[in-house]
Scaffold this motif. Structure first.
Motif, mmCIF file in Angstrom:
data_model
loop_
_atom_site.group_PDB
_atom_site.id
_atom_site.type_symbol
_atom_site.label_atom_id
_atom_site.label_comp_id
_atom_site.label_asym_id
_atom_site.label_seq_id
_atom_site.Cartn_x
_atom_site.Cartn_y
_atom_site.Cartn_z
ATOM 1 N N ALA A 180 0.710 -1.095 -0.178
ATOM 2 C CA ALA A 180 0.045 0.035 0.029
ATOM 3 C C ALA A 180 0.833 1.197 -0.006
ATOM 4 O O ALA A 180 0.635 2.314 -0.538
ATOM 5 C CB ALA A 180 -0.931 -0.060 1.117
ATOM 6 N N ALA A 181 2.096 1.205 0.463
ATOM 7 C CA ALA A 181 3.006 2.374 0.557
ATOM 8 C C ALA A 181 4.391 1.948 0.705
ATOM 9 O O ALA A 181 4.736 0.920 1.510
ATOM 10 C CB ALA A 181 2.309 3.405 1.601
ATOM 11 N N PHE A 182 5.408 2.725 0.553
ATOM 12 C CA PHE A 182 6.860 2.740 0.286
ATOM 13 C C PHE A 182 7.343 3.988 0.644
ATOM 14 O O PHE A 182 7.381 4.937 -0.494
ATOM 15 C CB PHE A 182 7.389 1.941 -0.678
ATOM 16 C CG PHE A 182 8.831 1.671 -0.606
ATOM 17 C CD1 PHE A 182 9.567 2.208 0.765
ATOM 18 C CD2 PHE A 182 9.850 1.692 -1.702
ATOM 19 C CE1 PHE A 182 10.973 1.714 0.606
ATOM 20 C CE2 PHE A 182 11.136 1.517 -1.795
ATOM 21 C CZ PHE A 182 11.675 1.617 -0.348
ATOM 22 N N ASP A 183 7.677 4.350 1.640
ATOM 23 C CA ASP A 183 8.000 5.721 2.054
ATOM 24 C C ASP A 183 9.059 5.984 3.101
ATOM 25 O O ASP A 183 9.544 4.942 3.708
ATOM 26 C CB ASP A 183 6.908 6.859 2.241
ATOM 27 C CG ASP A 183 6.219 6.442 3.542
ATOM 28 O OD1 ASP A 183 6.854 6.000 4.527
ATOM 29 O OD2 ASP A 183 5.007 6.508 3.566
ATOM 30 N N GLU A 184 9.775 7.088 3.125
ATOM 31 C CA GLU A 184 10.588 7.583 4.235
ATOM 32 C C GLU A 184 10.390 8.829 4.344
ATOM 33 O O GLU A 184 10.086 9.592 3.782
ATOM 34 C CB GLU A 184 11.989 7.013 3.855
ATOM 35 C CG GLU A 184 12.631 7.876 2.738
ATOM 36 C CD GLU A 184 14.135 7.550 2.404
ATOM 37 O OE1 GLU A 184 15.086 8.094 3.224
ATOM 38 O OE2 GLU A 184 14.313 6.843 1.458
ATOM 39 N N THR A 185 10.975 9.047 5.840
ATOM 40 C CA THR A 185 10.725 10.555 6.315
ATOM 41 C C THR A 185 12.414 11.007 6.335
ATOM 42 O O THR A 185 13.080 10.563 7.100
ATOM 43 C CB THR A 185 10.239 10.700 7.770
ATOM 44 O OG1 THR A 185 8.679 9.967 7.605
ATOM 45 C CG2 THR A 185 9.922 12.023 8.176
ATOM 46 N N VAL B 129 7.859 13.449 3.870
ATOM 47 C CA VAL B 129 7.604 12.372 3.693
ATOM 48 C C VAL B 129 8.132 12.115 1.994
ATOM 49 O O VAL B 129 7.516 13.057 1.472
ATOM 50 C CB VAL B 129 6.359 11.868 3.756
ATOM 51 C CG1 VAL B 129 5.998 10.399 3.310
ATOM 52 C CG2 VAL B 129 6.017 11.886 5.291
ATOM 53 N N ILE B 130 8.723 10.899 1.795
ATOM 54 C CA ILE B 130 9.188 10.948 0.225
ATOM 55 C C ILE B 130 8.635 9.573 -0.080
ATOM 56 O O ILE B 130 8.810 8.514 0.694
ATOM 57 C CB ILE B 130 10.702 10.906 0.284
ATOM 58 C CG1 ILE B 130 11.643 11.758 0.443
ATOM 59 C CG2 ILE B 130 10.985 10.324 -1.230
ATOM 60 C CD1 ILE B 130 13.194 11.705 0.473
#
Length: 311
Positions: free
Chosen positions: A30-35, A40-41
């Motif tokens: 559902a999501a793949f991100d980093e802060t 948030v990227i």
């Protein structure tokens, strides 16, 4: 630890990096991100609350393609001397599309802070998405670390007869006016208006992807398979944002799909797949179309991974 089927999202974390899994939505990511610096990227396009509420795999960040990728003409094919009719499998598209795993709930079999295993058991019936007439099981082993999100897809034929087979994943990437695609492929599969392949040949996008500048996601109206993806590597970059994500895949992910429709300028997919559209009906060499046949009890496993870079 083990878990049972659930309608909740499963979060994997490694430092500031996060992956959300939606096993109940076709075993999707559902999501793949980093802060970074309170920002948030999104490395993959995140699912919206509406898509999650609707359990819409097409609204997820990425979803699995099993036991075949892309379309099968008129939802019918001949295999092992007998006709196979998928027209009653509940698929709303003109041709059978992407198999059935993306329309079935998976379960979380194992989960830790940065790793998870999702499992699917398919048993044939006449009901909608269970209409695929071969029994099989599949797993997705998902691991997150400081640089990479990797997915190992495995499948085993549980039938007492051979089963035609293909697999892949369907990731959506953020698409901006400056998004570029870098890859080396031998040819593009040209297609009919309803997106069935006709022949593999040259296209300007093939040369553009191999150039130092890469292919602009807005340059062509694409929903095409590509053959000869021998390096099994592609990079999606956002030069103005000084970041990129590299896709690396094992065999048999020897084919790639790019979906960059002019009519939907926010959509971009660069997909690792093991077969081109309608492979089972195409009368061409296996190397050009991919696909496989799993014997009773036979298994296949392969890994692809996304490696991110900022700066």
């Amino acid at each position: 630890m083990s878990a049972t089927p659930s309608d909740t999202l499963v979060a994997l974390r490694h430092g500031a990096r996060r992956v959300l899994l939606a096993p109940h939505v076709g075993g999707a990511i559902a999501a793949f991100d980093e802060t970074r610096d309170d920002r948030v990227i999104d490395w993959l396009r995140p699912a919206t609350p509406a898509a999650l509420a609707a359990r819409d795999p097409l609204g997820m960040a990425s979803f699995p393609l099993l036991p075949y990728c892309n379309r099968i003409r008129d939802a019918r094919f001949m295999f092992d001397g007998a006709p196979v009719d998928l027209s009653g499998d509940g698929n709303a598209f003109a041709h059978a599309l992407h198999g059935n795993a993306w329309r079935l709930p998976w379960r979380i079999a194992e989960v830790s802070e940065s790793r998870a295993r999702m499992h699917l058991l398919h048993e044939p019936s006449r009901a909608a998405a269970h209409h695929w007439p071969f029994a099989y099981e599949a797993t997705q082993d998902i691991a997150l670390d400081a640089d990479t999100l990797s997915v190992t897809m495995s499948a085993r034929n549980l039938s007492d007869r051979p089963m035609p087979f293909g697999m892949g994943h369907h990731p959506y990437y953020p698409r901006t006016r400056n998004t570029r695609i870098h890859a080396r492929v031998a040819a593009m599969w040209h297609s009919t208006p309803d997106l069935l392949p006709t022949h593999a040949g040259p296209h300007p996008c093939v040369d553009a992807m191999a150039s130092p500048e890469g292919l602009s996601a807005d340059a062509f109206d694409l929903d095409n398979n590509f053959a000869g993806w021998s390096s099994r590597t592609a990079t999606i970059s956002w030069p103005d944002e000084h970041r990129s994500i590299r896709l690396d895949a094992d065999a048999p992910f020897d084919h790639m799909v790019i979906y960059a429709p002019a009519s939907h300028p926010a959509l971009l997919c660069v997909e690792p797949v093991s077969n081109v559209a309608d492979w089972i009906n195409l009368d061409v060499a296996r190397a050009m179309k991919g696909g496989a046949v799993l014997q009773p009890g036979e298994s296949v496993s392969a890994t692809f991974a996304w490696t991110t870079r900022v700066g």
